[in-house]
Design an enzyme around this catalytic site. Structure first.
Site, PDB file in Angstrom:
ATOM      1  N   PHE A  99       1.293  -1.338   0.026  1.00  0.00           N
ATOM      2  CA  PHE A  99       0.056   0.130   0.236  1.00  0.00           C
ATOM      3  C   PHE A  99       0.764   1.495  -0.321  1.00  0.00           C
ATOM      4  CE2 PHE A  99      -3.494  -2.561   1.415  1.00  0.00           C
ATOM      5  CZ  PHE A  99      -4.634  -2.823   0.521  1.00  0.00           C
ATOM      6  N   SER A 100       0.116   2.202   0.625  1.00  0.00           N
ATOM      7  CA  SER A 100       1.476   3.876   0.892  1.00  0.00           C
ATOM      8  C   SER A 100       2.880   3.478   1.379  1.00  0.00           C
ATOM      9  CB  SER A 100       0.283   4.612   2.209  1.00  0.00           C
ATOM     10  OG  SER A 100      -0.889   4.364   1.037  1.00  0.00           O
ATOM     11  N   VAL A 101       3.312   2.200   1.668  1.00  0.00           N
ATOM     12  CA  VAL A 101       4.817   2.670   1.445  1.00  0.00           C
ATOM     13  C   VAL A 101       5.139   2.401   0.306  1.00  0.00           C
ATOM     14  CG1 VAL A 101       6.934   1.021   2.350  1.00  0.00           C
ATOM     15  CG2 VAL A 101       4.806   0.892   4.121  1.00  0.00           C
TER      16      VAL A 101
END
Length: 387
Positions: A112-114
């Site tokens: 995801f937002s990593v």
């Protein structure tokens, strides 16, 4: 009859579709099989074989007290937080690792937002090559967004989440702007009567919010997807190709990664990357040691020191890290820590003072859970201090 994964789970592959793949219990399988849900491009690793998975070792012995005075342990926290994979590095060596019953250590897991933090590192590489200036207007690279919120904003404001947009980061939205965004990324099914969309077309529709750019911290995922366009235009190369040639291969990631693409083949720089847990830890280690000449050390130092604490304190994530800040899509909890965070429990945690990197991949049922975040931050700090 074939189940979706060998560990069971009470469902079959045919039960999972584009409408439910990010929900429990299906996410325990789909987060490691994203390419079956969403079209994806491959980011090739070196192909070097991994050693068999290890065990938690001394990390399992770490015990600390929570605010209520109750004792906590790493195995207990991992079980309670729907952990798929957990890797701890101390000075670059595995100090402990753990995998959940439905996790295949050899398969890339959605982070995801990593992914945003990966995008932030790519900007540093391109700036060092002279391909990118953070002070340039975004519209210089992506003229298609003229007339949108982004028209009068800079690349630096984009990478620091200091853009004022009329857009709500509502992960559970099924009828509004975030649903339209997800459909544009090919993550949600199209709706009857509405034509298919794509990322750039959607981004150009986002209007400006009431504040001025550069005055607020407002975490909005479409910003990073636009950043992906900026990087592609600056480099003259597709996003997944530049990640492969400029970062993934040079850092000697062992396994292939992947990134989801929209219907036009545009990579989702904000949240579409999948990697193995060990390669995620290797990425954190690359940052901990100063970039190894792959990412400029000057860029990593800038991430650690140049974030605006006042803007962070007035922003919409301030409760996450009191006294922290945000820079180039990385969180700065303190002067000696960095973090990359994705919904549903994806983390890189770096403690520079103690030479520790922690990577965690999960299938938490809720996209956001403040209490779980607090528990995990305390866990990471307890592990780093103990090592």
């Amino acid at each position: 009859m074939t189940t979706a994964h060998s560990a069971g789970g009470g469902f079959e592959r045919r039960d999972i579709d584009l409408g439910n793949w990010r929900t429990a219990p299906y996410s325990s399988w789909s987060f490691q099989n994203v390419s079956e849900m969403v079209p994806s491009a491959i980011i090739k690793g070196t192909g070097k074989a991994e050693r068999p998975p290890l065990h938690l070792g001394d990390v399992a012995k770490v015990i600390w007290k929570d605010a209520a005075g109750d004792f906590l342990s790493v195995p207990g926290v991992l079980e309670a937080t729907h952990t798929d994979a957990f890797v701890v590095l101390r000075k670059g060596r595995i100090a402990g690792e753990w995998y959940g019953p439905t996790c295949d250590p050899a398969k890339p897991h959605l982070i995801f937002s990593v992914s945003k933090s990966v995008t932030g590192l790519m900007a540093g590489i391109l700036e060092a090559r002279g391909d990118l200036s953070m002070d340039q207007p975004i519209v210089d690279h992506v003229p298609e967004i003229a007339g949108s919120a982004y028209e009068d904003a800079s690349v630096r404001q984009l990478f620091d989440m200091q853009i004022s947009v009329d857009f709500s980061e509502d992960y559970l939205d099924k009828t509004g702007g975030y649903d339209r965004y997800r459909r544009a990324t090919a993550w949600n099914p199209e709706k009857p009567g509405e034509g298919p969309s794509d990322l750039l077309t959607f981004l150009a529709t986002i209007g400006k919010g009431p504040a001025e750019h550069g005055t607020i911290h407002a975490y909005r995922s479409p910003n990073t997807d636009l950043a992906g366009f900026v990087l592609e235009r600056a480099a003259g190369q597709r996003f997944h190709e530049m990640v492969e040639t400029l970062l993934w291969q040079p850092m000697r990631a062992h396994s292939d990664a992947a990134i989801t693409v929209d219907r036009l083949g545009v990579a989702r720089a904000a949240g579409g990357i999948s990697v193995t847990a060990r390669d995620l830890a290797r990425l954190g280690e690359l940052v901990r040691v100063g970039g190894r000449g792959i990412v400029p050390m000057r860029w990593i130092d800038d991430i650690r020191t140049a974030g605006d604490k006042a803007i962070w304190a007035a922003g919409d994530q301030a409760k996450l890290f009191d006294g922290g800040c945000y820079r180039s899509y990385w969180y700065c909890p303190s002067e000696h820590e960095l973090a990359a965070i994705g919904i549903h429990g994806q983390w890189i945690w770096i403690d520079f003072a103690r030479d520790v990197v922690i990577a965690k991949q999960s299938c938490q049922p809720l996209p956001e859970d403040a209490a779980t975040d607090d528990l995990l931050i305390a866990t990471f700090r307890a592990v780093a201090q103990a090592l």
